[in-house]
Design an enzyme around this catalytic site. Sequence first.
Site, mmCIF file in Angstrom:
data_model
loop_
_atom_site.group_PDB
_atom_site.id
_atom_site.type_symbol
_atom_site.label_atom_id
_atom_site.label_comp_id
_atom_site.label_asym_id
_atom_site.label_seq_id
_atom_site.Cartn_x
_atom_site.Cartn_y
_atom_site.Cartn_z
ATOM 1 N N ASP A 268 6.749 27.044 -7.470
ATOM 2 C CA ASP A 268 5.978 26.439 -8.548
ATOM 3 C C ASP A 268 6.215 24.936 -8.594
ATOM 4 O O ASP A 268 7.228 24.472 -9.099
ATOM 5 C CB ASP A 268 6.363 27.076 -9.890
ATOM 6 C CG ASP A 268 5.536 26.518 -11.040
ATOM 7 O OD1 ASP A 268 4.508 25.854 -10.767
ATOM 8 O OD2 ASP A 268 5.918 26.759 -12.205
ATOM 9 N N LYS A 275 5.551 18.841 -11.585
ATOM 10 C CA LYS A 275 6.878 18.750 -12.202
ATOM 11 C C LYS A 275 7.605 17.520 -11.686
ATOM 12 O O LYS A 275 7.314 17.052 -10.593
ATOM 13 C CB LYS A 275 7.708 19.983 -11.806
ATOM 14 C CG LYS A 275 7.278 21.290 -12.412
ATOM 15 C CD LYS A 275 8.122 22.418 -11.845
ATOM 16 C CE LYS A 275 7.658 23.782 -12.329
ATOM 17 N NZ LYS A 275 7.849 24.005 -13.765
ATOM 18 N N ARG A 349 1.634 32.715 -16.997
ATOM 19 C CA ARG A 349 0.873 33.546 -17.944
ATOM 20 C C ARG A 349 -0.512 33.874 -17.399
ATOM 21 O O ARG A 349 -1.074 34.916 -17.726
ATOM 22 C CB ARG A 349 0.804 32.850 -19.304
ATOM 23 C CG ARG A 349 0.005 31.576 -19.325
ATOM 24 C CD ARG A 349 0.376 30.669 -20.486
ATOM 25 N NE ARG A 349 1.705 30.073 -20.323
ATOM 26 C CZ ARG A 349 2.284 29.280 -21.223
ATOM 27 N NH1 ARG A 349 1.657 28.974 -22.351
ATOM 28 N NH2 ARG A 349 3.483 28.787 -20.989
HETATM 29 ZN ZN ZN Z 1 6.223 29.078 -13.210
HETATM 30 MN MN MN Z 2 5.037 26.499 -14.062
#
Ligand code: ZN
Ligand code: MN
Length: 469
Positions: A268, A275, A349
Amino acid sequence: MSQRLKLEVKALNAIAGGDLVILVSDRLAPPKLAEDWIGSGAHALIARAAAAERFKGKALAGLTLLAPEDAGYERLILVGTGPESERDKLDFAALGGAIASRLGHGRSADIIAALPEGELSAGEIAEIGLGLRLRSYAFDRYKTKSRDKDQAEPKIVTLRVDDPAAVRKALKAREAIAGGVELARDLVNEPPNVLFPEEFAERAGKLDKLGVEVEILDEKDLKKIGMRALLGVGQGSHRQSRVVVMRWNGGAKGDKPVAFVGKGVTFDTGGISIKPAAGMEDMKGDMAGAACVTGLMQALAARKAKVNAVGVIGLVENMPDGNAQRPGDIVTSLSGQTIEIINTDAEGRLVLADVLWYTQERFKPVFMVNLATLTGAILVALAQENAGLFSNSDELSERLTAAGKATGETVWRMPLSSAYDKMIDSKFADMKNSAGRYGGSITAAQFLQRHVNDTPWAHLDIAGTGMGS
Ligand code: ZN
Ligand code: MN
């Protein structure tokens, strides 16, 4: 995983001559069973060393001594069991872990499985064995240099017991569990260039050898089914997304299954909402939920558990790319509801929304538990001490809480309510995938709940506990 430990169970009729482990209470007296083996000089040695090192036999504390001269072994390792009055609080798996941490490299070891003031049951000894094995786990597959011959050879550790047959039997079920845990740990530890969705699916496919029915859905299948929320997350990656369905049919034919769903983001980056660089390597573990589910299915099959269980994992890689999903995109999930993407880093999600819906529609499970490294916010709330538990069922919550206490992997129930639910309403779609910082784990759970009907359901946010070393 390297097999660092070869665990044997034998009667106490010999010792191998390496480490000798005995359990001592706060009175520091060795168990009767050990008397013939520790050597005549051992008592005085124990008393002197314990005084010098301030070792008081506290539960799980340890003290290592050189063997007395006349003894037929090299080192004597004392591991504490604490005061007799607190015996019912003693965690025998943790005791096994404490023993494992004191054993020497490349040396054989004998563990005299007896308490100073009485017997250990076969189950308690088997728990010690489980702890020994779990604590000896190491992921060193990619180390080519530091592995000397000592460590390459498995260390033989022998539990010395009264009734080897009974202990071996008790150990068997726990070995199935340990195997499942080790599989999950291996999957979490594998680097993301090795373990991408297709490779993960292939490894899950190997469970068919144990009798698990495995179905691998590729992108063509997923499009046809309509898992567009999940596919949107993976569309920026060159790696193809997968969903794997694992079924263990150990229960009565026709009995509804229990279902487990896992988030499997094999890496991720955050996607376009990328990020920060620091610590991003840990995001190889963003598939820990899927790893748990896969390990669980292996353990159930290895134990031939009398249950019908289904495990479904959503496997994607979240990357920035010219084709990646954007903030502002609107996708239609399998449930038919539309989702406005606010932050592409809130991707778990999206994956789970489709997989949860699919699982409940197809399998009509008795209950459904999902595991996911879903939010950093759960670390803010609970640190690494508890997994966050969100559920629409008090009964399921109570059972999971009890299971957590029994295994030392505790959960803490968090709230769900219509007020929190409102926070994910979107201006342009049915819902949005991010509602900002406040209550971040709760709004994530509310999002999942919008993809769950009245099936008893629990969501475990394991972002904190999944990566604890
Ligand atoms: Zn994640
Ligand atoms: Mn994430």
